[in-house]
Design a protein around this motif. Structure first.
Motif, PDB file in Angstrom:
ATOM      1  N   ILE A  88      43.768  48.886  33.180  1.00 49.61           N
ATOM      2  CA  ILE A  88      43.752  48.534  34.662  1.00 49.61           C
ATOM      3  C   ILE A  88      42.699  47.705  34.843  1.00 49.61           C
ATOM      4  CG2 ILE A  88      43.086  49.651  36.667  1.00 49.61           C
ATOM      5  CD1 ILE A  88      43.989  52.441  35.497  1.00 49.61           C
ATOM      6  N   ALA A  89      42.869  46.600  35.460  1.00 52.09           N
ATOM      7  CA  ALA A  89      41.795  45.505  35.571  1.00 52.09           C
ATOM      8  C   ALA A  89      41.437  45.505  37.032  1.00 52.09           C
ATOM      9  CB  ALA A  89      42.389  44.090  35.193  1.00 52.09           C
ATOM     10  N   ILE A  90      40.188  45.546  37.360  1.00 54.67           N
ATOM     11  CA  ILE A  90      39.733  45.495  38.835  1.00 54.67           C
ATOM     12  C   ILE A  90      39.068  44.283  39.127  1.00 54.67           C
ATOM     13  CG2 ILE A  90      38.645  46.519  40.620  1.00 54.67           C
ATOM     14  CD1 ILE A  90      39.390  49.133  38.993  1.00 54.67           C
ATOM     15  N   ASP A  91      39.698  43.248  39.675  1.00 56.24           N
ATOM     16  CA  ASP A  91      39.102  41.976  39.921  1.00 56.24           C
ATOM     17  C   ASP A  91      38.278  42.090  40.857  1.00 56.24           C
ATOM     18  OD1 ASP A  91      38.410  39.462  39.132  1.00 56.24           O
ATOM     19  OD2 ASP A  91      40.403  38.630  39.889  1.00 56.24           O
ATOM     20  N   MET A 135      30.913  37.696  34.816  1.00 54.74           N
ATOM     21  CA  MET A 135      30.999  36.274  34.343  1.00 54.74           C
ATOM     22  C   MET A 135      30.636  35.482  35.563  1.00 54.74           C
ATOM     23  SD  MET A 135      33.952  36.606  31.852  1.00 54.74           S
ATOM     24  CE  MET A 135      33.886  35.089  30.697  1.00 54.74           C
ATOM     25  N   PRO A 136      30.369  34.352  35.555  1.00 49.01           N
ATOM     26  CA  PRO A 136      30.195  33.502  36.779  1.00 49.01           C
ATOM     27  C   PRO A 136      31.434  33.090  37.069  1.00 49.01           C
ATOM     28  CG  PRO A 136      29.311  32.342  34.918  1.00 49.01           C
ATOM     29  CD  PRO A 136      29.698  33.807  34.377  1.00 49.01           C
ATOM     30  N   THR A 137      31.576  32.362  38.199  1.00 52.59           N
ATOM     31  CA  THR A 137      33.017  31.976  38.870  1.00 52.59           C
ATOM     32  C   THR A 137      33.099  30.773  37.842  1.00 52.59           C
ATOM     33  OG1 THR A 137      32.210  32.514  40.948  1.00 52.59           O
ATOM     34  CG2 THR A 137      34.218  31.134  40.797  1.00 52.59           C
ATOM     35  N   GLY A 138      34.495  30.678  37.488  1.00 56.79           N
ATOM     36  CA  GLY A 138      34.853  29.744  36.546  1.00 56.79           C
ATOM     37  C   GLY A 138      34.571  30.080  34.959  1.00 56.79           C
ATOM     38  N   GLY A 139      33.991  31.231  34.770  1.00 54.64           N
ATOM     39  CA  GLY A 139      33.693  31.381  33.460  1.00 54.64           C
ATOM     40  C   GLY A 139      34.939  31.989  32.729  1.00 54.64           C
ATOM     41  N   GLY A 140      36.037  32.284  33.271  1.00 55.80           N
ATOM     42  CA  GLY A 140      37.342  32.440  32.491  1.00 55.80           C
ATOM     43  C   GLY A 140      37.485  34.057  32.465  1.00 55.80           C
ATOM     44  N   LYS A 141      37.633  34.646  33.605  1.00 53.93           N
ATOM     45  CA  LYS A 141      37.635  35.996  33.615  1.00 53.93           C
ATOM     46  C   LYS A 141      38.938  36.545  33.324  1.00 53.93           C
ATOM     47  CE  LYS A 141      35.120  36.630  37.433  1.00 53.93           C
ATOM     48  NZ  LYS A 141      34.386  35.406  37.504  1.00 53.93           N
ATOM     49  N   SER A 142      40.132  35.591  33.993  1.00 57.17           N
ATOM     50  CA  SER A 142      41.514  36.227  33.966  1.00 57.17           C
ATOM     51  C   SER A 142      41.730  36.477  32.508  1.00 57.17           C
ATOM     52  CB  SER A 142      42.273  35.148  34.753  1.00 57.17           C
ATOM     53  OG  SER A 142      41.579  34.629  35.818  1.00 57.17           O
ATOM     54  N   ILE A 143      41.780  35.598  31.500  1.00 64.84           N
ATOM     55  CA  ILE A 143      42.007  35.662  30.185  1.00 64.84           C
ATOM     56  C   ILE A 143      41.826  36.950  29.535  1.00 64.84           C
ATOM     57  CG2 ILE A 143      41.813  34.837  27.909  1.00 64.84           C
ATOM     58  CD1 ILE A 143      43.428  32.676  29.371  1.00 64.84           C
ATOM     59  N   CYS A 144      40.700  37.552  29.953  1.00 68.15           N
ATOM     60  CA  CYS A 144      40.258  38.829  29.342  1.00 68.15           C
ATOM     61  C   CYS A 144      40.912  39.899  29.783  1.00 68.15           C
ATOM     62  CB  CYS A 144      38.867  39.172  30.259  1.00 68.15           C
ATOM     63  SG  CYS A 144      37.561  37.746  29.518  1.00 68.15           S
ATOM     64  N   PHE A 145      42.044  40.131  30.693  1.00 66.92           N
ATOM     65  CA  PHE A 145      42.960  40.658  30.979  1.00 66.92           C
ATOM     66  C   PHE A 145      44.353  40.374  30.832  1.00 66.92           C
ATOM     67  CE2 PHE A 145      41.903  39.469  35.296  1.00 66.92           C
ATOM     68  CZ  PHE A 145      42.955  39.090  35.935  1.00 66.92           C
ATOM     69  N   GLN A 146      44.607  39.059  30.866  1.00 62.54           N
ATOM     70  CA  GLN A 146      45.954  38.677  30.861  1.00 62.54           C
ATOM     71  C   GLN A 146      46.309  38.506  29.301  1.00 62.54           C
ATOM     72  OE1 GLN A 146      45.548  34.902  32.713  1.00 62.54           O
ATOM     73  NE2 GLN A 146      46.065  35.688  34.799  1.00 62.54           N
ATOM     74  N   LEU A 147      45.465  38.160  28.342  1.00 58.61           N
ATOM     75  CA  LEU A 147      45.691  38.256  27.157  1.00 58.61           C
ATOM     76  C   LEU A 147      46.081  39.717  26.517  1.00 58.61           C
ATOM     77  CD1 LEU A 147      46.383  36.798  24.480  1.00 58.61           C
ATOM     78  CD2 LEU A 147      44.103  36.570  23.890  1.00 58.61           C
ATOM     79  N   PRO A 148      45.058  40.657  26.697  1.00 59.54           N
ATOM     80  CA  PRO A 148      45.430  42.121  26.366  1.00 59.54           C
ATOM     81  C   PRO A 148      46.525  42.628  26.925  1.00 59.54           C
ATOM     82  CG  PRO A 148      43.078  41.847  27.030  1.00 59.54           C
ATOM     83  CD  PRO A 148      43.691  40.384  27.368  1.00 59.54           C
ATOM     84  N   ALA A 149      46.904  42.169  28.269  1.00 57.74           N
ATOM     85  CA  ALA A 149      48.137  42.471  28.804  1.00 57.74           C
ATOM     86  C   ALA A 149      49.301  42.344  27.894  1.00 57.74           C
ATOM     87  CB  ALA A 149      48.247  41.985  30.149  1.00 57.74           C
ATOM     88  N   LEU A 150      49.292  41.164  27.295  1.00 62.52           N
ATOM     89  CA  LEU A 150      50.345  40.793  26.384  1.00 62.52           C
ATOM     90  C   LEU A 150      50.462  41.583  25.007  1.00 62.52           C
ATOM     91  CD1 LEU A 150      50.292  36.980  26.755  1.00 62.52           C
ATOM     92  CD2 LEU A 150      51.662  38.707  28.067  1.00 62.52           C
ATOM     93  N   LEU A 172      35.659  43.608  36.660  1.00 61.78           N
ATOM     94  CA  LEU A 172      35.331  42.261  36.743  1.00 61.78           C
ATOM     95  C   LEU A 172      34.681  41.721  37.894  1.00 61.78           C
ATOM     96  CD1 LEU A 172      38.798  41.582  35.538  1.00 61.78           C
ATOM     97  CD2 LEU A 172      37.138  40.315  33.991  1.00 61.78           C
ATOM     98  N   THR A 173      33.595  40.722  37.808  1.00 60.48           N
ATOM     99  CA  THR A 173      33.053  40.610  38.932  1.00 60.48           C
ATOM    100  C   THR A 173      31.883  39.325  38.311  1.00 60.48           C
ATOM    101  OG1 THR A 173      31.446  40.915  40.727  1.00 60.48           O
ATOM    102  CG2 THR A 173      31.044  42.194  38.779  1.00 60.48           C
ATOM    103  N   ALA A 174      31.712  38.501  39.431  1.00 61.37           N
ATOM    104  CA  ALA A 174      30.641  37.348  39.306  1.00 61.37           C
ATOM    105  C   ALA A 174      29.550  37.747  39.916  1.00 61.37           C
ATOM    106  CB  ALA A 174      31.123  35.984  39.805  1.00 61.37           C
TER     107      ALA A 174
END
Ligand code: ADP
Ligand code: ZN
Length: 514
Positions: free
Chosen positions: A134-137, A40-55, A171-173
């Protein structure tokens, strides 16, 4: 998990109403236990993709990130949303690290951010934890094919062996295909689902300008938008400081940022920029990774970037709020030469040179720039974008055969021994020491191009190089050599199409700007 549950989780924990494109797809894949490669491009919202599953998952989510400086921010913002998270890295004292290691065992913490370097000594602890994800940013850091290789990342391949049933989200841009394949291989991902978001950022205008007198161009540009903040990316630390100084002299609130500055100063500059207390940051590429400022209105590249991935990531820091934002890239000949030298001396020279070549082709493009960018990222676009300089001001071609003949015969007369500025001098018939020392004034074709301006000759010669009729000998002091195709123009009647160049009144001294 139903879409309602996911949306409720998004709203409740992060306050967002809707998913951005691909977020839900990625989250569902992870929750089903499958490895995922998310591009996903920078600013695309990658963090939510592991933060929400984490919960939503029972155990802990381990986030590997190379950006020690940003872990604290990320963890703080999670905590602000009421999410139990911590980070463990070398910026902490041993006591602090031990404290967080102990707190992981209590099963309260849902996310732990770890630098790849710190992973091995946590291995013992992993025996006592349930790792759910495991999320690899910044996963491209594992690949020497990428533009930001980090040796510590190469150890991450063991994670799949250590946790064979835990899904990994990479995850990568960075999207080029070679890097993608390499990430999958090196992380030992098993049959991963690859999700590629669109890289199109329609709100970013694209423009490339010749780097003549670029400091003045930059000042003029900023002065027309006193309330808008932006970033000027420079190749060297020295340039960031010099440029910031020049802007300050014009009363512009500018600061320099590069990895060589004191870390306190760096984080202050970063904070000032984010809080709109500093309008312009003149920075090396060390600035910006993860900087969450949505209203960056413009990004300028003072120098040509090394490759398209880096360029795209950097311009992507503008306009994250979706509003129209401008990007300008200055292309200079001496930059190309310098970058070519760096690339040929560095790791993976062949790959890096090829990437630089693509970057140069983008800068020299005569058709819609966005099409070129997106095709680099594997997206096919049929329509011209209407928001790049080429679309707004299409180049007009004319029969440049005579101009080409003059230039190529000048190079011949000079026995392929001279650099571009000398060739222009020769064509213009200028009377300077170098010309007289070599008695060039006595050669045939001296001064046959006196009617064409310095600026135009430079541009025409660059076009002839790009068309393949002549080339720069990087390992021979940048002399201009003829290629076998020059013959066709000189002796076989081949026609050459050139494009008119944007008229600017520019002095010769500026053309030789370094
Ligand atoms: P990336 O890591 O891909 O560069 P981030 O995860 O930092 O992007 O997200 C970029 C910005 O978008 C952040 O400000 C984040 O809060 C915001 N964001 C992410 N997902 C959503 C969403 N579904 N709705 C609105 N804003 C979002
Ligand atoms: Zn276009």
């Amino acid at each position: 998990m139903t879409s309602e549950i996911l949306h409720a989780g998004l709203k409740e924990n992060f306050g967002f109403e809707k998913f951005r494109p691909n977020q839900e797809d990625i989250i569902n894949t992870i929750l089903s236990g499958q490895d995922t490669l998310a591009i996903m491009p920078t600013g695309g919202g990658k963090s939510i993709c592991f933060q929400l599953p984490a919960l939503l998952l029972p155990g802990i989510t381990v986030v590997i990130s190379p950006l020690i400086a940003l872990m604290k921010d990320q963890v703080d913002s999670l905590k602000a949303n009421g999410i139990a998270a911590c980070f463990i890295n070398s910026s902490q004292t041993e006591q602090e690290q031990q404290f967080y290691m102990d707190s992981l065992k209590t099963n309260i913490i849902k996310l732990v951010y770890i630098a790849p370097e710190s992973l091995s000594y946590l291995d013992v602890l992993f025996n006592q934890l349930t790792v759910s994800l495991i999320a690899i940013d910044e996963a491209h850091c594992i690949s020497a094919w990428g533009h930001d290789f980090r040796p510590a990342y190469t150890n991450l391949g063991y994670l799949k062996k250590r946790f064979p049933t835990t899904p990994i989200l990479a995850l990568t841009a960075t999207a080029d295909k070679a890097t993608r394949t390499d990430i999958t291989k090196q992380l030992n991902l098993s049959n991963p689902k690859t999700v590629v978001a669109s890289f199109d950022r329609k709100n970013l205008s694209l423009e490339v300008r010749p780097a003549l007198d670029r400091v003045k161009q930059i000042i003029d540009f900023i002065e027309t938008k006193p309330d808008e903040s932006g970033i000027v990316y420079c190749l060297s630390r020295k340039t960031t400081e010099e440029l910031a100084g020049k802007l300050q002299k014009k009363g512009i609130n500018a600061k320099a940022y590069h990895a060589g500055l004191d870390s306190k100063l760096r984080s202050r500059t970063q904070d000032d920029f984010i809080n709109d207390d500093c309008q312009v940051v003149c920075a090396t590429i060390a600035f910006g990774m993860g900087i969450d400022k949505s209203n960056v209105r413009w990004v300028i590249h003072y120098n040509l970037p090394k490759n398209i991935e880096g360029y795209y990531q950097e311009i992507g820091r503008a306009g994250r709020d979706g509003l129209p934002s401008e990007t300008i890239l200055f292309e200079s000949y001496s930059d190309v030469i310098q970058l070519q030298k760096f690339a040929s001396e560095g790791l993976n020279a062949e790959v890096q040179l090829a990437k630089l070549e693509r970057m140069k082709q983008y800068a020299d493009a005569l058709s819609c720039r966005r099409k070129i960018l997106l095709s680099y990222f594997g997206e096919l676009v049929t329509e011209n974008c209407g928001n790049c300089d080429i679309c707004k001001n299409p180049p007009r071609f004319f029969d440049g055969t005579v101009i080409a003949q003059k230039a190529l015969s000048a190079i011949t007369r000079l026995q392929e021994k001279e650099t571009l500025p000398v060739i222009v001098d020769f064509l213009k018939g200028s009377k300077n020491a170098h010309i007289y020392e070599h008695e060039y004034q006595n050669l045939k074709t001296y001064g046959i191009g006196a009617d064409i301006s310095w600026y135009d000759w430079n541009q025409y010669l660059i076009q002839l190089i790009n068309l393949g009729y002549c080339e720069i000998a990087f390992h021979q002091h940048n002399k201009i050599l003829l290629t076998p195709f020059a013959k066709k123009v000189l002796f076989e009647g081949e026609k050459v199409k050139l494009t008119t160049v944007v008229k600017k009144t520019i002095e010769k001294t500026e053309i030789q700007e370094k």
